[in-house]
Design a protein around this motif. Structure first.
Motif, mmCIF file in Angstrom:
data_model
loop_
_atom_site.group_PDB
_atom_site.id
_atom_site.type_symbol
_atom_site.label_atom_id
_atom_site.label_comp_id
_atom_site.label_asym_id
_atom_site.label_seq_id
_atom_site.Cartn_x
_atom_site.Cartn_y
_atom_site.Cartn_z
ATOM 1 N N SER A 16 1.987 -3.773 -10.321
ATOM 2 C CA SER A 16 1.095 -4.713 -9.634
ATOM 3 C C SER A 16 0.676 -4.168 -8.276
ATOM 4 N N LEU A 17 1.614 -3.603 -7.548
ATOM 5 C CA LEU A 17 1.291 -3.057 -6.228
ATOM 6 C C LEU A 17 0.301 -1.911 -6.338
ATOM 7 N N ARG A 18 0.490 -1.068 -7.336
ATOM 8 C CA ARG A 18 -0.467 0.030 -7.533
ATOM 9 C C ARG A 18 -1.849 -0.526 -7.861
ATOM 10 N N TYR A 19 -1.895 -1.571 -8.672
ATOM 11 C CA TYR A 19 -3.171 -2.209 -9.010
ATOM 12 C C TYR A 19 -3.817 -2.798 -7.754
ATOM 13 N N TYR A 20 -3.038 -3.491 -6.938
ATOM 14 C CA TYR A 20 -3.587 -4.074 -5.710
ATOM 15 C C TYR A 20 -4.157 -2.976 -4.819
ATOM 16 N N GLU A 21 -3.476 -1.863 -4.769
ATOM 17 C CA GLU A 21 -3.954 -0.749 -3.954
ATOM 18 C C GLU A 21 -5.248 -0.172 -4.541
ATOM 19 N N GLU A 22 -5.308 -0.019 -5.854
ATOM 20 C CA GLU A 22 -6.523 0.481 -6.508
ATOM 21 C C GLU A 22 -7.713 -0.434 -6.241
ATOM 22 N N GLN A 23 -7.453 -1.740 -6.180
ATOM 23 C CA GLN A 23 -8.515 -2.719 -5.967
ATOM 24 C C GLN A 23 -8.896 -2.865 -4.493
ATOM 25 N N GLY A 24 -8.163 -2.206 -3.613
ATOM 26 C CA GLY A 24 -8.452 -2.284 -2.188
ATOM 27 C C GLY A 24 -7.858 -3.502 -1.509
ATOM 28 N N ALA A 41 4.936 -6.232 7.012
ATOM 29 C CA ALA A 41 3.970 -7.329 6.882
ATOM 30 C C ALA A 41 3.327 -7.369 5.500
ATOM 31 N N ASP A 42 3.411 -6.276 4.766
ATOM 32 C CA ASP A 42 2.811 -6.242 3.434
ATOM 33 C C ASP A 42 3.540 -7.154 2.446
ATOM 34 N N VAL A 43 4.774 -7.506 2.734
ATOM 35 C CA VAL A 43 5.488 -8.465 1.883
ATOM 36 C C VAL A 43 4.719 -9.789 1.885
ATOM 37 N N ASP A 44 4.339 -10.253 3.065
ATOM 38 C CA ASP A 44 3.568 -11.501 3.168
ATOM 39 C C ASP A 44 2.195 -11.349 2.542
ATOM 40 N N ARG A 45 1.576 -10.205 2.736
ATOM 41 C CA ARG A 45 0.245 -9.979 2.167
ATOM 42 C C ARG A 45 0.296 -10.033 0.640
ATOM 43 N N VAL A 46 1.298 -9.413 0.056
ATOM 44 C CA VAL A 46 1.441 -9.438 -1.397
ATOM 45 C C VAL A 46 1.668 -10.874 -1.871
ATOM 46 N N GLY A 47 2.466 -11.634 -1.144
ATOM 47 C CA GLY A 47 2.670 -13.045 -1.491
ATOM 48 C C GLY A 47 1.369 -13.828 -1.453
ATOM 49 N N PHE A 48 0.559 -13.559 -0.452
ATOM 50 C CA PHE A 48 -0.749 -14.219 -0.328
ATOM 51 C C PHE A 48 -1.653 -13.830 -1.504
ATOM 52 N N ILE A 49 -1.681 -12.543 -1.819
ATOM 53 C CA ILE A 49 -2.487 -12.072 -2.950
ATOM 54 C C ILE A 49 -2.020 -12.753 -4.238
ATOM 55 N N GLN A 50 -0.716 -12.867 -4.415
ATOM 56 C CA GLN A 50 -0.170 -13.531 -5.606
ATOM 57 C C GLN A 50 -0.628 -14.991 -5.676
ATOM 58 N N ARG A 51 -0.630 -15.678 -4.553
ATOM 59 C CA ARG A 51 -1.074 -17.086 -4.542
ATOM 60 C C ARG A 51 -2.551 -17.192 -4.891
ATOM 61 N N LEU A 52 -3.345 -16.241 -4.431
ATOM 62 C CA LEU A 52 -4.774 -16.260 -4.759
ATOM 63 C C LEU A 52 -4.991 -16.004 -6.251
ATOM 64 N N ARG A 60 -11.995 -9.253 -7.148
ATOM 65 C CA ARG A 60 -13.238 -9.155 -6.369
ATOM 66 C C ARG A 60 -13.345 -10.318 -5.372
ATOM 67 N N THR A 61 -13.037 -11.513 -5.840
ATOM 68 C CA THR A 61 -13.095 -12.681 -4.956
ATOM 69 C C THR A 61 -12.027 -12.586 -3.880
ATOM 70 N N ILE A 62 -10.834 -12.142 -4.264
ATOM 71 C CA ILE A 62 -9.766 -11.985 -3.276
ATOM 72 C C ILE A 62 -10.201 -11.006 -2.195
ATOM 73 N N MET A 63 -10.844 -9.928 -2.598
ATOM 74 C CA MET A 63 -11.341 -8.942 -1.632
ATOM 75 C C MET A 63 -12.300 -9.592 -0.639
ATOM 76 N N GLU A 64 -13.101 -10.528 -1.118
ATOM 77 C CA GLU A 64 -14.052 -11.227 -0.242
ATOM 78 C C GLU A 64 -13.350 -12.168 0.720
ATOM 79 N N LEU A 65 -12.152 -12.630 0.378
ATOM 80 C CA LEU A 65 -11.410 -13.562 1.236
ATOM 81 C C LEU A 65 -10.540 -12.863 2.272
ATOM 82 N N LEU A 66 -10.179 -11.623 2.027
ATOM 83 C CA LEU A 66 -9.236 -10.935 2.911
ATOM 84 C C LEU A 66 -9.703 -10.744 4.350
ATOM 85 N N PRO A 67 -11.006 -10.633 4.637
ATOM 86 C CA PRO A 67 -11.381 -10.543 6.050
ATOM 87 C C PRO A 67 -10.889 -11.729 6.880
#
Length: 125
Positions: A16-24, A41-52, A60-67
């Motif tokens: 999953s982490l490799r996939y998240y990295e591939e997706q930016g 801090a990436d532990v929290d970021r991964v948790g946030f990505i998981q919730r999304l 793609r939508t998650i990428m739009e929300l990350l800013p």
């Protein structure tokens, strides 16, 4: 921390982490030996990505929300809210279509039940 450590701390797979990295969605630095290095801090970021993802959002939508997370401001917050509203509308339309589909199936099932009852009555007569 290395990728395995992040996976364990965040409760996700290394894949999953490799996939998240591939997706930016997640970035890492590389050690001199080429190993991925992540921040605490990436532990929290991964948790946030998981919730999304759990909310049904695409990468793609998650990428739009990350800013909104990476550079919080009124503008990024407004953009994130607008995007989430669009996703909610899309999901609501999909739910409505699923309900219509289920209702059509219910009608077909009712017709089938009536037909089966007729067959049983004809056989009994």
């Amino acid at each position: 921390m290395r990728i395995g450590e992040l996976a364990k701390a965040a409760g996700v797979s290394v894949r999953s982490l490799r996939y998240y990295e591939e997706q930016g969605l997640l970035t890492s630095a590389r050690s001199p030996s080429g190993q991925r290095q992540f921040r605490d801090a990436d532990v929290d970021r991964v948790g946030f990505i998981q919730r999304l993802y759990a909310a049904g959002l695409s990468s793609r939508t998650i990428m739009e929300l990350l800013p909104c997370v990476d550079a919080p401001s009124e503008a990024t917050s407004d953009a994130a809210m607008e995007r989430m509203e669009q996703e909610r509308e899309r999901l609501s339309a999909h739910i409505e279509e699923l309900v219509r589909t289920r209702n059509a199936l219910d009608a077909l099932m009712a017709t089938n039940r009536a037909h089966r009852t007729t067959l049983r009555q004809d056989r009994a007569a």
